[in-house]
Design a protein around this motif. Structure first.
Motif, PDB file in Angstrom:
ATOM      1  N   LEU A  81      41.812  43.000  34.560  1.00 39.70           N
ATOM      2  CA  LEU A  81      40.654  43.709  34.030  1.00 39.70           C
ATOM      3  C   LEU A  81      39.889  42.914  32.975  1.00 39.70           C
ATOM      4  CD1 LEU A  81      42.012  47.368  33.679  1.00 39.70           C
ATOM      5  CD2 LEU A  81      40.809  46.297  35.599  1.00 39.70           C
ATOM      6  N   SER A  82      40.182  41.650  32.860  1.00 44.33           N
ATOM      7  CA  SER A  82      39.489  40.834  31.862  1.00 44.33           C
ATOM      8  C   SER A  82      38.059  40.544  32.310  1.00 44.33           C
ATOM      9  CB  SER A  82      40.227  39.517  31.639  1.00 44.33           C
ATOM     10  OG  SER A  82      40.133  38.694  32.786  1.00 44.33           O
ATOM     11  N   TYR A  83      37.201  40.349  31.312  1.00 43.40           N
ATOM     12  CA  TYR A  83      35.832  39.957  31.632  1.00 43.40           C
ATOM     13  C   TYR A  83      35.819  38.602  32.321  1.00 43.40           C
ATOM     14  CZ  TYR A  83      31.115  38.226  31.255  1.00 43.40           C
ATOM     15  OH  TYR A  83      29.888  37.690  31.560  1.00 43.40           O
ATOM     16  N   ALA A  84      36.742  37.718  31.917  1.00 42.76           N
ATOM     17  CA  ALA A  84      36.779  36.380  32.508  1.00 42.76           C
ATOM     18  C   ALA A  84      37.012  36.447  34.015  1.00 42.76           C
ATOM     19  CB  ALA A  84      37.876  35.545  31.843  1.00 42.76           C
ATOM     20  N   ILE A  90      31.705  36.889  39.711  1.00 45.42           N
ATOM     21  CA  ILE A  90      30.238  36.879  39.666  1.00 45.42           C
ATOM     22  C   ILE A  90      29.703  35.481  39.962  1.00 45.42           C
ATOM     23  CG2 ILE A  90      28.247  37.115  38.124  1.00 45.42           C
ATOM     24  CD1 ILE A  90      29.788  39.401  36.729  1.00 45.42           C
ATOM     25  N   GLN A  91      30.330  34.467  39.375  1.00 48.18           N
ATOM     26  CA  GLN A  91      29.867  33.091  39.597  1.00 48.18           C
ATOM     27  C   GLN A  91      30.140  32.633  41.023  1.00 48.18           C
ATOM     28  OE1 GLN A  91      27.992  31.661  37.298  1.00 48.18           O
ATOM     29  NE2 GLN A  91      28.361  33.478  36.037  1.00 48.18           N
ATOM     30  N   ARG A  92      31.329  32.939  41.531  1.00 48.27           N
ATOM     31  CA  ARG A  92      31.696  32.482  42.885  1.00 48.27           C
ATOM     32  C   ARG A  92      30.846  33.161  43.950  1.00 48.27           C
ATOM     33  NH1 ARG A  92      35.053  34.396  46.970  1.00 48.27           N
ATOM     34  NH2 ARG A  92      35.922  36.086  45.688  1.00 48.27           N
ATOM     35  N   GLY A  94      28.101  34.969  43.459  1.00 46.56           N
ATOM     36  CA  GLY A  94      26.680  34.742  43.202  1.00 46.56           C
ATOM     37  C   GLY A  94      26.184  33.465  43.835  1.00 46.56           C
ATOM     38  N   ALA A  95      27.022  32.437  43.854  1.00 47.32           N
ATOM     39  CA  ALA A  95      26.638  31.171  44.473  1.00 47.32           C
ATOM     40  C   ALA A  95      26.423  31.320  45.980  1.00 47.32           C
ATOM     41  CB  ALA A  95      27.703  30.112  44.196  1.00 47.32           C
ATOM     42  N   LEU A  96      27.145  32.257  46.595  1.00 51.34           N
ATOM     43  CA  LEU A  96      26.980  32.508  48.031  1.00 51.34           C
ATOM     44  C   LEU A  96      25.702  33.274  48.335  1.00 51.34           C
ATOM     45  CD1 LEU A  96      30.613  33.657  48.942  1.00 51.34           C
ATOM     46  CD2 LEU A  96      29.609  31.382  49.238  1.00 51.34           C
ATOM     47  N   LEU A  97      25.153  33.938  47.301  1.00 49.07           N
ATOM     48  CA  LEU A  97      24.018  34.835  47.504  1.00 49.07           C
ATOM     49  C   LEU A  97      22.740  34.320  46.852  1.00 49.07           C
ATOM     50  CD1 LEU A  97      25.919  38.191  46.798  1.00 49.07           C
ATOM     51  CD2 LEU A  97      25.346  37.207  49.025  1.00 49.07           C
ATOM     52  N   LEU A  98      22.667  33.011  46.662  1.00 50.98           N
ATOM     53  CA  LEU A  98      21.502  32.433  46.000  1.00 50.98           C
ATOM     54  C   LEU A  98      20.220  32.670  46.789  1.00 50.98           C
ATOM     55  CD1 LEU A  98      22.891  29.030  44.659  1.00 50.98           C
ATOM     56  CD2 LEU A  98      22.323  31.088  43.356  1.00 50.98           C
ATOM     57  N   ASN A  99      20.337  32.849  48.099  1.00 53.50           N
ATOM     58  CA  ASN A  99      19.153  33.045  48.931  1.00 53.50           C
ATOM     59  C   ASN A  99      18.850  34.517  49.183  1.00 53.50           C
ATOM     60  OD1 ASN A  99      18.638  30.249  49.258  1.00 53.50           O
ATOM     61  ND2 ASN A  99      20.223  30.149  50.843  1.00 53.50           N
ATOM     62  N   ALA A 100      19.506  35.390  48.446  1.00 55.83           N
ATOM     63  CA  ALA A 100      19.221  36.820  48.602  1.00 55.83           C
ATOM     64  C   ALA A 100      17.760  37.093  48.249  1.00 55.83           C
ATOM     65  CB  ALA A 100      20.143  37.645  47.711  1.00 55.83           C
ATOM     66  N   PRO A 101      17.132  38.067  48.896  1.00 60.56           N
ATOM     67  CA  PRO A 101      15.695  38.311  48.692  1.00 60.56           C
ATOM     68  C   PRO A 101      15.328  38.849  47.312  1.00 60.56           C
ATOM     69  CG  PRO A 101      16.658  39.934  50.168  1.00 60.56           C
ATOM     70  CD  PRO A 101      17.700  38.895  49.968  1.00 60.56           C
ATOM     71  N   VAL A 102      16.260  39.466  46.611  1.00 60.09           N
ATOM     72  CA  VAL A 102      16.057  39.937  45.237  1.00 60.09           C
ATOM     73  C   VAL A 102      17.325  39.613  44.450  1.00 60.09           C
ATOM     74  CG1 VAL A 102      14.441  41.789  45.868  1.00 60.09           C
ATOM     75  CG2 VAL A 102      16.898  42.255  45.794  1.00 60.09           C
ATOM     76  N   VAL A 104      20.873  39.732  42.586  1.00 55.20           N
ATOM     77  CA  VAL A 104      22.098  40.449  42.928  1.00 55.20           C
ATOM     78  C   VAL A 104      22.895  40.708  41.661  1.00 55.20           C
ATOM     79  CG1 VAL A 104      24.256  40.384  44.237  1.00 55.20           C
ATOM     80  CG2 VAL A 104      22.172  39.372  45.212  1.00 55.20           C
ATOM     81  N   GLU A 105      23.379  41.941  41.501  1.00 56.17           N
ATOM     82  CA  GLU A 105      24.238  42.296  40.368  1.00 56.17           C
ATOM     83  C   GLU A 105      25.604  42.685  40.903  1.00 56.17           C
ATOM     84  OE1 GLU A 105      24.153  45.996  37.543  1.00 56.17           O
ATOM     85  OE2 GLU A 105      22.872  44.446  36.681  1.00 56.17           O
ATOM     86  N   ILE A 106      26.648  41.997  40.446  1.00 58.93           N
ATOM     87  CA  ILE A 106      28.009  42.197  40.954  1.00 58.93           C
ATOM     88  C   ILE A 106      28.859  42.783  39.842  1.00 58.93           C
ATOM     89  CG2 ILE A 106      30.014  41.056  41.976  1.00 58.93           C
ATOM     90  CD1 ILE A 106      28.039  38.751  42.757  1.00 58.93           C
TER      91      ILE A 106
END
Length: 204
Positions: A81-84, A90-92, A94-102, A104-106
């Motif tokens: 449950l750590s933020y880390a 989020i970083q991993r 998010g990198a897969l979703l860089l081409n999302a049309p708007v 992305v919040e994970i």
């Protein structure tokens, strides 16, 4: 009946079929769902505006991403449950979703109770699943989420059903206790989609 309300009074099964067809008709959203399936996050789903606003835009003949601010990705992992740990996801992903049309919040729904009180002014107990998180959305209308399974089938979670969504009616969810959020989201919906009706939050 106005054409945009053509699914408002059909059966729940017909509403589910209509929602699936409309989601599948949004290539950008389907691409995000495919990437999320590949990412392998536990109980991952896309909920909120990217789903219900896709419906409203399609049924009012507006551009696919009209008024959609972001794509809400929820998952549930209570092993750390750590933020880390959440930030690493989020970083991993998010990198897969860089081409999302708007944008992305994970968010890891297992951590919501750790920050919710500070942000919204009242505490909530820990969630037990991603699906349970939908029960806390400020408006019942918005409590809809979708995911792709390993076979390509679309899984739909809608604990309050789909009638409000297809009726363009923003209905308060008192289980969520978020009166202010319901009012604010309702006011924005009316500005962006004038067809929307907002039910007031009355105390019971």
């Amino acid at each position: 009946m106005p054409d945009h309300l053509r699914y408002a009074d059909v059966s729940p099964a017909e509403q589910l079929a209509a929602l699936e067809a409309l989601v599948r008709g949004n290539p950008g959203l389907m691409g995000v769902l495919e990437d999320l399936r590949a990412a392998g996050l536990p109980q991952v789903m896309v909920g909120g505006g990217a789903v219900y606003q896709t419906v409203w835009n399609a049924l009012t003949s507006r551009p696919i991403w009209h008024g959609v601010k972001d794509i809400d990705v929820i998952y549930f992992d209570d092993a750390d449950l750590s933020y880390a740990a959440e930030d690493a996801v989020i970083q991993r992903v998010g990198a897969l979703l860089l081409n999302a049309p708007v944008p992305v919040e994970i968010r890891n729904q297992a951590r919501v109770h750790l920050w919710f009180g500070q942000k919204f002014g009242f505490a909530v107990p820990p969630l037990t699943s991603s699906a349970e998180a939908l029960m806390r959305y400020a408006s019942r209308t918005h409590a809809v989420a979708v995911a792709l399974d390993e076979h390509g089938s679309l899984r739909i979670e809608a604990p309050f059903g789909l009638s409000d969504l297809f009726a363009f009616r923003v209905t308060p969810n008192r289980l969520g206790k978020s009166r202010r959020a319901h009012i604010e989201k309702g006011e924005r919906a009316r500005r962006v989609w004038p067809e929307v009706e907002v039910e007031p939050w009355t105390e019971v």
